[in-house]
Every structure is written in C-alpha cells, then in structure tokens.
Scaffold this active site. Sequence first.
Site, PDB file in Angstrom:
ATOM      1  N   ASP A 141       0.842  -1.206   0.000  1.00 43.31           N
ATOM      2  CA  ASP A 141       0.000   0.000   0.000  1.00 43.31           C
ATOM      3  C   ASP A 141       0.873   1.250   0.000  1.00 43.31           C
ATOM      4  OD1 ASP A 141      -2.606   1.385   2.148  1.00 43.31           O
ATOM      5  OD2 ASP A 141      -2.335   1.447  -0.023  1.00 43.31           O
ATOM      6  N   LYS A 144       2.794   3.547  -5.638  1.00 41.53           N
ATOM      7  CA  LYS A 144       2.266   2.507  -6.558  1.00 41.53           C
ATOM      8  C   LYS A 144       3.324   2.011  -7.544  1.00 41.53           C
ATOM      9  CE  LYS A 144      -0.951   3.384  -3.969  1.00 41.53           C
ATOM     10  NZ  LYS A 144      -0.916   2.584  -2.701  1.00 41.53           N
ATOM     11  N   ASP A 169      -3.264  -3.021  -2.493  1.00 43.64           N
ATOM     12  CA  ASP A 169      -4.315  -2.012  -2.523  1.00 43.64           C
ATOM     13  C   ASP A 169      -4.179  -1.167  -3.797  1.00 43.64           C
ATOM     14  OD1 ASP A 169      -5.269   0.911  -0.568  1.00 43.64           O
ATOM     15  OD2 ASP A 169      -6.511  -0.514  -1.681  1.00 43.64           O
ATOM     16  N   ASN A 170      -5.258  -0.542  -4.232  1.00 40.35           N
ATOM     17  CA  ASN A 170      -5.246   0.487  -5.286  1.00 40.35           C
ATOM     18  C   ASN A 170      -4.859   0.010  -6.671  1.00 40.35           C
ATOM     19  OD1 ASN A 170      -3.653   2.071  -2.656  1.00 40.35           O
ATOM     20  ND2 ASN A 170      -5.720   2.692  -3.297  1.00 40.35           N
ATOM     21  N   GLU A 199     -11.425   4.249  -1.069  1.00 43.06           N
ATOM     22  CA  GLU A 199     -11.832   4.575   0.305  1.00 43.06           C
ATOM     23  C   GLU A 199     -12.684   5.854   0.350  1.00 43.06           C
ATOM     24  OE1 GLU A 199      -8.746   3.791  -0.590  1.00 43.06           O
ATOM     25  OE2 GLU A 199      -7.288   5.291  -0.016  1.00 43.06           O
TER      26      GLU A 199
HETATM   27  C1  LIG Z   1      10.129   3.926  -1.373  1.00 39.59           C
HETATM   28  C2  LIG Z   1       9.300   2.793  -0.898  1.00 39.59           C
HETATM   29  C3  LIG Z   1       8.684   3.126   0.394  1.00 39.59           C
HETATM   30  N1  LIG Z   1       9.205   2.637   1.545  1.00 39.59           N
HETATM   31  C4  LIG Z   1       8.602   2.923   2.730  1.00 39.59           C
HETATM   32  N2  LIG Z   1       7.496   3.700   2.858  1.00 39.59           N
HETATM   33  C5  LIG Z   1       6.979   4.210   1.720  1.00 39.59           C
HETATM   34  C6  LIG Z   1       7.533   3.936   0.460  1.00 39.59           C
HETATM   35  N3  LIG Z   1       6.769   4.544  -0.480  1.00 39.59           N
HETATM   36  C7  LIG Z   1       5.800   5.199   0.184  1.00 39.59           C
HETATM   37  N4  LIG Z   1       5.919   5.012   1.510  1.00 39.59           N
HETATM   38  C8  LIG Z   1       5.043   5.558   2.544  1.00 39.59           C
HETATM   39  O1  LIG Z   1       3.765   4.964   2.353  1.00 39.59           O
HETATM   40  C9  LIG Z   1       2.758   5.973   2.285  1.00 39.59           C
HETATM   41  C10 LIG Z   1       2.382   6.193   0.857  1.00 39.59           C
HETATM   42  C11 LIG Z   1       1.335   5.561   0.325  1.00 39.59           C
HETATM   43  C12 LIG Z   1       0.990   5.771  -1.118  1.00 39.59           C
HETATM   44  N5  LIG Z   1      -0.441   5.585  -1.279  1.00 39.59           N
HETATM   45  C13 LIG Z   1      -1.070   6.270  -2.225  1.00 39.59           C
HETATM   46  O2  LIG Z   1      -0.487   7.018  -2.995  1.00 39.59           O
HETATM   47  C14 LIG Z   1      -2.550   6.147  -2.299  1.00 39.59           C
HETATM   48  C15 LIG Z   1      -3.251   7.101  -3.043  1.00 39.59           C
HETATM   49  C16 LIG Z   1      -4.629   7.059  -3.124  1.00 39.59           C
HETATM   50  C17 LIG Z   1      -5.353   8.082  -3.933  1.00 39.59           C
HETATM   51  C18 LIG Z   1      -4.942   9.415  -3.888  1.00 39.59           C
HETATM   52  C19 LIG Z   1      -5.613  10.373  -4.628  1.00 39.59           C
HETATM   53  C20 LIG Z   1      -6.706  10.003  -5.411  1.00 39.59           C
HETATM   54  F1  LIG Z   1      -7.368  10.952  -6.111  1.00 39.59           F
HETATM   55  C21 LIG Z   1      -7.125   8.676  -5.471  1.00 39.59           C
HETATM   56  C22 LIG Z   1      -6.439   7.718  -4.730  1.00 39.59           C
HETATM   57  C23 LIG Z   1      -5.355   6.040  -2.466  1.00 39.59           C
HETATM   58  C24 LIG Z   1      -4.650   5.083  -1.730  1.00 39.59           C
HETATM   59  O3  LIG Z   1      -5.309   4.071  -1.071  1.00 39.59           O
HETATM   60  C25 LIG Z   1      -3.259   5.114  -1.643  1.00 39.59           C
HETATM   61  O4  LIG Z   1      -2.618   4.128  -0.938  1.00 39.59           O
HETATM   62  C26 LIG Z   1       3.411   7.214   2.869  1.00 39.59           C
HETATM   63  O5  LIG Z   1       3.266   7.231   4.265  1.00 39.59           O
HETATM   64  C27 LIG Z   1       4.848   7.054   2.431  1.00 39.59           C
HETATM   65  O6  LIG Z   1       5.742   7.754   3.265  1.00 39.59           O
HETATM   66 MG   LIG Z   2      -3.971   2.517  -0.501  1.00 45.84          MG
END
Ligand SMILES: CCc1ncnc2c1ncn2[C@@H]1O[C@H](/C=C/CNC(=O)c2cc(-c3ccc(F)cc3)cc(O)c2O)[C@@H](O)[C@H]1O
Ligand SMILES: [Mg+2]
Length: 214
Positions: A141, A144, A169-170, A199
Amino acid sequence: TRSTRPQRLLHAVQKNATRGDPRSVINAIDQFCRHKEWAMNVGDEKGCILDSVVSEVNPSTVLELGTYCGYSTVRIARLLPPGAKFITLEFNPKVAKIARQVIAWAGLEDKIQLVEGASGDLIPKMKEQFGVETFDLVFLDHWKDRYLPDTKLMEECGLLKKGSILLADNVICPGTPDYLEYIRNSPRYKSQYFKSHLEYTKVEDGLEKSVFLG
Ligand SMILES: CCc1ncnc2c1ncn2[C@@H]1O[C@H](/C=C/CNC(=O)c2cc(-c3ccc(F)cc3)cc(O)c2O)[C@@H](O)[C@H]1O
Ligand SMILES: [Mg+2]
C-alpha cells in the site's frame, strides 16, 4: 504553522476513540475521513476484504509496505494470533511518528514492529536484521510504482514461500498497471481481483490477492 493531515487524523483518534480499543480507533479514522477530511487509508469497505484475507491466512509473519497513519496496521494487527511477527515499513519519519501514536492508542504496539526506512533498502535486510525467513502475508500500500520492484526484490531475497499471499491495494485507483500485468501473467502466481471502491468514495478500486506458487 498549520497542522498536517496525519496530525489532524491523530487528534480525531485521541478525541473520539477509546484507548486500547482497536475497533474504536478504526471507526474514529473512518468517521474523520468520511465526514471531515479524506485520507489515503484503505478504508472500511476494502478494509473488510483485508480483514477476511488476514483471518483466512491466519499469518505467523506479515509485512506491510507503507504504514502511513497506521489504519491498516491496526486492522491487521488486531486479527493476528499471539506471537505473530508483524513488520510495517514507513520511510517518512513525521508520518511514522503519527502512526506509532495511533498504534499505541489502539494498544497494539506490542504486536507491531514499525521500521523507518525505504522498502527497497529494508527488504534485503529482513532475514539478518529482523530474523524473518519468509512472509505468510504481504500488504502492499506504498507508492504505486514500487509494488513491482519490491515484489521482484522479495522473490530475489527468498522472502516468499509456496503459499505466501500478496494483497495489493489500489490496483485500479490510482492504479498499478505494471504490477498487475506482471502478477496476472506470471506462472509463479495465482491472482484474484476483489472489486471494491476507493476509500470513502464511489470511485471503483480493488484489491489484488496473489498466491506465490513457489
Ligand atoms: C520507497 C518505498 C517506500 N518505503 C517505505 N514507505 C513508503 C515507500 N513509499 C511510500 N511510503 C510511505 O507509504 C505511504 C504512501 C502511500 C501511497 N499511497 C497512495 O499514494 C494512495 C493514493 C490514493 C489516492 C490518492 C488520490 C486520489 F485521487 C485517489 C487515490 C489512495 C490510496 O489508497 C493510496 O494508498 C506514505 O506514508 C509514504 O511515506
Ligand atoms: Mg492505498
């Protein structure tokens, strides 16, 4: 200076949830995100699918990529058997700090090891540093475009065994096209799509559950 969304989410938990009651923490976050401020938690609809997969797998070892505020971390940890090893990776220290407090409010800090750092750096260290052989369940999650490289890295590091489950997810919104293409066409996985919604919205999204065949 103005607070951040994770900070406002944490305050909603501290105001509306009961300490030590994971269900009330989950509900407080869902209420906040539905009625006050959207946030990228897996949410309650996809969360129920996550719950059913966790309960079915009944994992001894779990890896979560992308803790964010700890919503799915709490959802997963509350269902784990005693003694299970649950590692969640988060590279943003400010967000990790919020997640630790959300997890503590739920009273689940003893079941969860939140490790700060990038998944690409930490996955190769799972065996030596965290004493993990393989993972029974991985919940993807995080960013992406990291799903596919991290899946290949987990294969290379021997962290998946026959029967290991990846739950992503997603896969529709925002979408993970390269991951889906790989996992659905690889002879090493058997995949299943669980249709749901993004969500707190009516937009289509879903979870992809994939069994590693070894
Ligand atoms: C480097 C690897 C790596 N290592 C360790 N931690 C990492 C990491 N890469 C990322 N993180 C952390 O994880 C979290 C990011 C999560 C990223 N999730 C979405 O982007 C997302 C977006 C939507 C959506 C947004 C806008 C819309 F319009 C529609 C949908 C919906 C969803 O459910 C979503 O999960 C943050 O805490 C990062 O710090
Ligand atoms: Mg997600």
